[in-house]
Scaffold this motif. Structure first.
Motif, short mmCIF file in Angstrom:
data_model
loop_
_atom_site.label_atom_id
_atom_site.label_comp_id
_atom_site.label_asym_id
_atom_site.label_seq_id
_atom_site.Cartn_x
_atom_site.Cartn_y
_atom_site.Cartn_z
N GLU A 129 -3.32 65.37 62.26
CA GLU A 129 -3.49 65.65 60.82
C GLU A 129 -2.21 65.34 60.06
O GLU A 129 -2.22 65.15 58.85
N SER A 130 -1.10 65.28 60.75
CA SER A 130 0.19 65.03 60.10
C SER A 130 0.27 63.62 59.53
O SER A 130 1.05 63.36 58.61
N LYS A 131 -0.51 62.69 60.06
CA LYS A 131 -0.49 61.33 59.53
C LYS A 131 -0.89 61.33 58.06
O LYS A 131 -0.40 60.53 57.28
N HIS A 132 -1.80 62.23 57.70
CA HIS A 132 -2.28 62.27 56.31
C HIS A 132 -1.48 63.28 55.48
O HIS A 132 -1.16 63.01 54.34
N GLU A 133 -1.18 64.42 56.05
CA GLU A 133 -0.52 65.47 55.28
C GLU A 133 0.95 65.18 55.05
O GLU A 133 1.48 65.46 53.99
N ASP A 134 1.62 64.65 56.04
CA ASP A 134 3.05 64.38 55.93
C ASP A 134 3.28 62.88 55.81
O ASP A 134 3.95 62.27 56.63
N ALA A 135 2.72 62.29 54.79
CA ALA A 135 2.80 60.84 54.63
C ALA A 135 4.23 60.42 54.31
O ALA A 135 5.02 61.19 53.77
N ILE A 136 4.56 59.18 54.65
CA ILE A 136 5.87 58.63 54.36
C ILE A 136 5.93 58.30 52.88
O ILE A 136 5.09 57.58 52.36
N LYS A 137 6.92 58.84 52.21
CA LYS A 137 7.11 58.55 50.79
C LYS A 137 8.11 57.40 50.71
O LYS A 137 9.28 57.56 51.01
N ILE A 138 7.61 56.24 50.30
CA ILE A 138 8.43 55.02 50.28
C ILE A 138 9.65 55.20 49.37
O ILE A 138 10.75 54.77 49.70
N SER A 139 9.45 55.84 48.23
CA SER A 139 10.55 55.98 47.28
C SER A 139 11.42 57.21 47.56
O SER A 139 12.39 57.45 46.87
N GLY A 140 11.07 57.99 48.57
CA GLY A 140 11.83 59.20 48.87
C GLY A 140 12.95 58.94 49.87
O GLY A 140 13.00 57.91 50.54
N PHE A 141 13.86 59.89 49.94
CA PHE A 141 14.99 59.76 50.85
C PHE A 141 14.81 60.61 52.11
O PHE A 141 15.54 60.43 53.07
N ASP A 142 13.89 61.54 52.08
CA ASP A 142 13.68 62.42 53.23
C ASP A 142 12.86 61.70 54.29
O ASP A 142 11.81 61.13 53.99
N PRO A 143 13.30 61.72 55.54
CA PRO A 143 12.52 61.09 56.60
C PRO A 143 11.24 61.89 56.87
O PRO A 143 11.20 63.11 56.63
N PRO A 144 10.20 61.25 57.37
CA PRO A 144 8.96 61.96 57.66
C PRO A 144 9.16 62.96 58.80
O PRO A 144 10.06 62.80 59.64
N PRO A 145 8.32 63.99 58.86
CA PRO A 145 8.46 65.02 59.90
C PRO A 145 8.39 64.46 61.31
O PRO A 145 9.07 64.98 62.21
N ALA A 146 7.62 63.43 61.53
CA ALA A 146 7.51 62.86 62.88
C ALA A 146 8.86 62.31 63.33
O ALA A 146 9.26 62.48 64.49
N ARG A 147 9.57 61.64 62.45
CA ARG A 147 10.87 61.09 62.79
C ARG A 147 11.88 62.23 63.02
O ARG A 147 12.70 62.16 63.94
N LEU A 148 11.82 63.28 62.21
CA LEU A 148 12.69 64.44 62.42
C LEU A 148 12.42 65.07 63.78
O LEU A 148 13.35 65.49 64.48
N PHE A 149 11.15 65.12 64.15
CA PHE A 149 10.75 65.66 65.45
C PHE A 149 11.40 64.83 66.57
O PHE A 149 11.99 65.36 67.49
N GLY A 150 11.29 63.50 66.45
CA GLY A 150 11.87 62.61 67.46
C GLY A 150 13.38 62.76 67.55
O GLY A 150 13.94 62.80 68.65
N TRP A 151 14.04 62.85 66.40
CA TRP A 151 15.49 63.02 66.40
C TRP A 151 15.89 64.34 67.05
O TRP A 151 16.87 64.41 67.78
N ARG A 152 15.11 65.39 66.75
CA ARG A 152 15.43 66.72 67.31
C ARG A 152 15.28 66.71 68.83
O ARG A 152 16.11 67.29 69.55
#
Length: 188
Positions: free
Chosen positions: A65-88
C-alpha cells in the motif's frame, strides 16, 4: 533508408554508386572531411543499482500500500519512505546488526512514524473542532486521494459544462443515427 546500415556518408555513397540517387553537391566535401564518429556501447547498458535497492524491494513486498500512499514527490526534497527504510537497514548492518534484525527495527520505526503522523493529524482535527474551526487539510494525504481531488473538478464539469453537454448530445444523436442505419437502412 532506415534498412541500410552505416552513417549518412556511407549510405549516400551506396545510393549514388547504385544509381538510385544523383550525387549530392555536398558528397565530395563530406568525403574530404568526414564527420566525427563516436564509439558505441558494445552491449546493453547495465541498469543503475544502489545498495539499498534490495531492501526497497523487500519493503514494497511487506507494504504494498506504500506505493500509493507514500508516493515519490518529484518536486520535493524528502526521500520516499522506502528509500529511508533501505538506508536505515544499511546503517544498522554497518553497526553489526544482522540483516533480519535490522529489517525488523527499520520496519518497526516506519510503522511507528506512520502511527505518529496519523495520531498527530487526528489530534490536530480534534483541536480544530474544539475551537469551532474547519479542520486543516491532511498534511500526509495519500497519493490516490490527491489525484482524485485534482480530477474531481473535471468529473463534475462533464455534468454541468454546456460545451461538454452539447458534445455528448451530438455523440448520442450520431449513435442513434448509426443504429437506425444498421436496423433498417440497409437499402439493397
Amino acid at each position: 533508408m532506415s534498412f541500410m546500415k552505416g552513417d549518412l556518408l556511407s549510405r549516400s555513397r551506396k545510393l549514388v554508386k547504385g544509381l538510385a540517387k544523383a550525387e549530392p553537391v555536398w558528397l565530395k566535401a563530406m568525403e574530404k572531411a568526414p564527420p566525427a564518429t563516436f564509439p558505441r556501447a558494445e552491449k546493453k547498458l547495465k541498469p543503475i543499482c544502489l545498495p539499498e535497492d534490495v531492501y526497497i524491494k523487500k519493503f514494497f513486498q511487506k507494504h504494498p500500500e506504500s506505493k500509493h500512499e507514500d508516493a515519490i514527490k518529484i518536486s520535493g526534497f524528502d526521500p520516499p519512505p522506502a528509500r529511508l527504510f533501505g538506508w536505515r537497514v544499511l546503517e544498522l548492518k554497518e553497526q553489526g546488526v544482522s540483516e533480519e534484525e535490522a529489517m525488523a527495527v527499520a520496519n518497526m520505526e516506519y510503522r511507528g512514524e506512520r502511527k505518529a503522523k496519523k495520531k498527530a493529524y487526528s489530534r490536530l482535527k480534534q483541536i480544530a473542532r474544539l475551537q469551532g474551526k474547519k479542520p486543516p487539510p491532511n498534511p500526509y494525504p495519500s497519493a490516490i486521494k490527491e489525484i482524485q481531488a485534482e480530477e474531481r473538478k473535471f468529473v463534475r464539469d462533464r455534468f454541468y459544462n454546456r460545451d461538454i453537454l452539447q458534445i455528448v448530445e451530438k455523440l448520442k444523436e450520431e449513435r442513434q443515427a448509426e443504429l437506425q442505419d444498421r436496423r433498417g437502412g440497409g437499402g439493397w
